[in-house]
Structure formats: C-alpha cells, structure tokens
Scaffold this active site. Structure first.
Site, PDB file in Angstrom:
ATOM      1  N   ARG A  29       0.834  -1.204   0.000  1.00 50.44           N
ATOM      2  CA  ARG A  29       0.000   0.000   0.000  1.00 50.44           C
ATOM      3  C   ARG A  29       0.868   1.253   0.000  1.00 50.44           C
ATOM      4  O   ARG A  29       1.870   1.324   0.724  1.00 50.44           O
ATOM      5  CB  ARG A  29      -0.956  -0.014   1.195  1.00 50.44           C
ATOM      6  CG  ARG A  29      -1.946  -1.149   1.101  1.00 50.44           C
ATOM      7  CD  ARG A  29      -3.129  -1.049   2.026  1.00 50.44           C
ATOM      8  NE  ARG A  29      -3.845  -2.318   1.974  1.00 50.44           N
ATOM      9  CZ  ARG A  29      -4.728  -2.671   1.040  1.00 50.44           C
ATOM     10  NH1 ARG A  29      -5.029  -1.801   0.075  1.00 50.44           N
ATOM     11  NH2 ARG A  29      -5.295  -3.858   1.046  1.00 50.44           N
ATOM     12  N   ASP A  30       0.456   2.225  -0.823  1.00 49.43           N
ATOM     13  CA  ASP A  30       1.179   3.492  -0.914  1.00 49.43           C
ATOM     14  C   ASP A  30       1.062   4.229   0.416  1.00 49.43           C
ATOM     15  O   ASP A  30      -0.008   4.282   1.031  1.00 49.43           O
ATOM     16  CB  ASP A  30       0.606   4.329  -2.063  1.00 49.43           C
ATOM     17  CG  ASP A  30       1.508   5.486  -2.435  1.00 49.43           C
ATOM     18  OD1 ASP A  30       2.078   5.454  -3.544  1.00 49.43           O
ATOM     19  OD2 ASP A  30       1.648   6.427  -1.620  1.00 49.43           O
ATOM     20  N   ILE A  31       2.150   4.814   0.871  1.00 48.58           N
ATOM     21  CA  ILE A  31       2.190   5.508   2.157  1.00 48.58           C
ATOM     22  C   ILE A  31       1.381   6.814   2.111  1.00 48.58           C
ATOM     23  O   ILE A  31       0.977   7.327   3.167  1.00 48.58           O
ATOM     24  CB  ILE A  31       3.662   5.793   2.545  1.00 48.58           C
ATOM     25  CG1 ILE A  31       3.812   5.967   4.040  1.00 48.58           C
ATOM     26  CG2 ILE A  31       4.226   7.001   1.794  1.00 48.58           C
ATOM     27  CD1 ILE A  31       5.263   5.950   4.516  1.00 48.58           C
ATOM     28  N   ASN A  87       4.596   6.486 -13.599  1.00 51.74           N
ATOM     29  CA  ASN A  87       5.218   7.803 -13.750  1.00 51.74           C
ATOM     30  C   ASN A  87       6.686   7.605 -14.121  1.00 51.74           C
ATOM     31  O   ASN A  87       7.388   6.798 -13.498  1.00 51.74           O
ATOM     32  CB  ASN A  87       5.118   8.586 -12.443  1.00 51.74           C
ATOM     33  CG  ASN A  87       3.689   8.980 -12.104  1.00 51.74           C
ATOM     34  OD1 ASN A  87       2.887   9.241 -12.996  1.00 51.74           O
ATOM     35  ND2 ASN A  87       3.372   9.010 -10.822  1.00 51.74           N
ATOM     36  N   VAL A  96      10.447   8.194  -6.774  1.00 48.76           N
ATOM     37  CA  VAL A  96      11.234   7.045  -6.332  1.00 48.76           C
ATOM     38  C   VAL A  96      11.732   6.338  -7.595  1.00 48.76           C
ATOM     39  O   VAL A  96      10.921   5.881  -8.426  1.00 48.76           O
ATOM     40  CB  VAL A  96      10.411   6.076  -5.459  1.00 48.76           C
ATOM     41  CG1 VAL A  96      11.271   4.884  -5.036  1.00 48.76           C
ATOM     42  CG2 VAL A  96       9.855   6.797  -4.231  1.00 48.76           C
ATOM     43  N   HIS A 100       7.616   1.458 -10.406  1.00 44.98           N
ATOM     44  CA  HIS A 100       6.481   1.032  -9.584  1.00 44.98           C
ATOM     45  C   HIS A 100       5.209   1.330 -10.348  1.00 44.98           C
ATOM     46  O   HIS A 100       5.027   2.434 -10.863  1.00 44.98           O
ATOM     47  CB  HIS A 100       6.491   1.727  -8.219  1.00 44.98           C
ATOM     48  CG  HIS A 100       6.767   3.180  -8.257  1.00 44.98           C
ATOM     49  ND1 HIS A 100       8.047   3.691  -8.423  1.00 44.98           N
ATOM     50  CD2 HIS A 100       5.950   4.244  -8.187  1.00 44.98           C
ATOM     51  CE1 HIS A 100       7.988   5.009  -8.432  1.00 44.98           C
ATOM     52  NE2 HIS A 100       6.717   5.371  -8.303  1.00 44.98           N
ATOM     53  N   HIS A 102       1.499   2.087 -10.172  1.00 45.79           N
ATOM     54  CA  HIS A 102       0.444   2.522  -9.252  1.00 45.79           C
ATOM     55  C   HIS A 102      -0.869   1.844  -9.663  1.00 45.79           C
ATOM     56  O   HIS A 102      -1.262   1.915 -10.839  1.00 45.79           O
ATOM     57  CB  HIS A 102       0.223   4.029  -9.359  1.00 45.79           C
ATOM     58  CG  HIS A 102       1.340   4.891  -8.875  1.00 45.79           C
ATOM     59  ND1 HIS A 102       1.344   5.460  -7.632  1.00 45.79           N
ATOM     60  CD2 HIS A 102       2.480   5.307  -9.480  1.00 45.79           C
ATOM     61  CE1 HIS A 102       2.441   6.203  -7.484  1.00 45.79           C
ATOM     62  NE2 HIS A 102       3.154   6.121  -8.594  1.00 45.79           N
TER      63      HIS A 102
HETATM   64  P1  DGP Z   1       6.039   8.337  -7.803  1.00 50.49           P
HETATM   65  O1  DGP Z   1       5.687   9.745  -7.474  1.00 50.49           O
HETATM   66  O2  DGP Z   1       5.342   7.828  -9.064  1.00 50.49           O
HETATM   67  O3  DGP Z   1       7.521   8.077  -7.836  1.00 50.49           O
HETATM   68  O4  DGP Z   1       5.428   7.470  -6.623  1.00 50.49           O
HETATM   69  C1  DGP Z   1       6.127   7.156  -5.470  1.00 50.49           C
HETATM   70  C2  DGP Z   1       5.117   6.713  -4.480  1.00 50.49           C
HETATM   71  O5  DGP Z   1       5.782   6.032  -3.447  1.00 50.49           O
HETATM   72  C3  DGP Z   1       4.319   7.839  -3.827  1.00 50.49           C
HETATM   73  O6  DGP Z   1       2.943   7.707  -4.172  1.00 50.49           O
HETATM   74  C4  DGP Z   1       4.520   7.642  -2.347  1.00 50.49           C
HETATM   75  C5  DGP Z   1       5.102   6.258  -2.244  1.00 50.49           C
HETATM   76  N1  DGP Z   1       6.081   6.098  -1.202  1.00 50.49           N
HETATM   77  C6  DGP Z   1       7.193   6.855  -0.990  1.00 50.49           C
HETATM   78  N2  DGP Z   1       7.881   6.395   0.065  1.00 50.49           N
HETATM   79  C7  DGP Z   1       7.194   5.305   0.526  1.00 50.49           C
HETATM   80  C8  DGP Z   1       7.427   4.389   1.581  1.00 50.49           C
HETATM   81  O7  DGP Z   1       8.402   4.461   2.339  1.00 50.49           O
HETATM   82  N3  DGP Z   1       6.504   3.415   1.762  1.00 50.49           N
HETATM   83  C9  DGP Z   1       5.410   3.295   0.940  1.00 50.49           C
HETATM   84  N4  DGP Z   1       4.558   2.301   1.201  1.00 50.49           N
HETATM   85  N5  DGP Z   1       5.181   4.129  -0.081  1.00 50.49           N
HETATM   86  C10 DGP Z   1       6.065   5.118  -0.283  1.00 50.49           C
END
Ligand code: DGP
Length: 114
Positions: A29-31, A87, A96, A100, A102
């Site tokens: 799950r996205d944070i 993205n 990041v 990934h 989404h």
């Molecule tokens: P992007 O902006 O497309 O690179 O998406 C990166 C996503 O990663 C963003 O929606 C937030 C998520 N994210 C960043 N750090 C963490 C983390 O430590 N844990 C989790 N679960 N998600 C994270």
C-alpha cells in the site's frame, strides 16, 4: 542499507504494508494514498525508470500488470474500474527511482490525469 527505498522494502529493511508478492514482484500500500485503493506493484529487480527497461524485462513487466489486475480483483475494484500508472522521470512526477506500477481505484477517476 540499500540506497534505494524500494529495494529496502524488497529486502525487508524497510517496513511496508505488503498485500501480495511472488518471486519477481511485491505489492504494497502506498504511504500517501491518492485513492481508497492505492497499491504499488514493483519488481524485485532494481530498474530505475521505464526508460531503463531492457528486452529481457518484457516478461517481468507483463507480470507486474497481471499482478495488478489480480490485486484489483482481490480489492473488489476490478468491475467498477481502476487505473494503472507508471510515472516516468521527474516531469511526470516520479519521485522514487525504482519502477512502480500505481494501482488506483475505489473512487471515480477523471481523465486526463493531471
Ligand atoms: P512516484 O511519485 O510515481 O515516484 O510514486 C512514489 C510513491 O511512493 C508515492 O505515491 C509515495 C510512495 N512512497 C514513498 N515512500 C514510501 C514508503 O516508504 N513506503 C510506501 N509504502 N510508499 C512510499
């Protein structure tokens, strides 16, 4: 400790709410969720961006998409609809640099995306 945040999740150095995984990918799950369901599906292999994918990664990318579809089904959003987003680079909001996918759903999703 890995330099890459998502490699840290893959190798268990960083906690995440993991919903599914297999030998080649992990989904968590996205944070900072942007929808009621917001899950990231990532390859265990480090690839920085879509621009860095090689021909040998084609099966892996297919696995990510297939996993996302299965997870959407498990989350109960497959019929109403969902969105898959990759993205790529800063201009598209990539923050990041480990690819990934989404998986977003659980609310109406307008188009075009911002
Ligand atoms: P992007 O902006 O497309 O690179 O998406 C990166 C996503 O990663 C963003 O929606 C937030 C998520 N994210 C960043 N750090 C963490 C983390 O430590 N844990 C989790 N679960 N998600 C994270």
């Amino acid at each position: 400790m890995s330099d890459c945040l998502f490699c840290g999740i893959v190798n268990g150095e960083i906690d995440a709410n993991i919903v599914a995984d297999d030998d080649h990918w992990v989904a968590f799950r996205d944070i900072n969720p942007q929808a009621p369901t917001h899950i990231l599906v990532i390859p265990k292999k480090h690839v920085a961006t879509v621009n860095n994918l090689k021909a040998e990664d084609e099966v892996l990318v297919g696995e990510l998409v297939r996993a996302a579809g299965q997870i959407a089904n498990d989350e109960g959003i497959a019929e109403e609809g969902y969105r898959l987003v990759l993205n790529t680079n800063a201009g598209a909001g990539q923050s990041v640099f480990h690819i990934h996918l989404h998986l977003l759903g659980g609310r109406p999703l307008s188009w075009p995306a911002g």
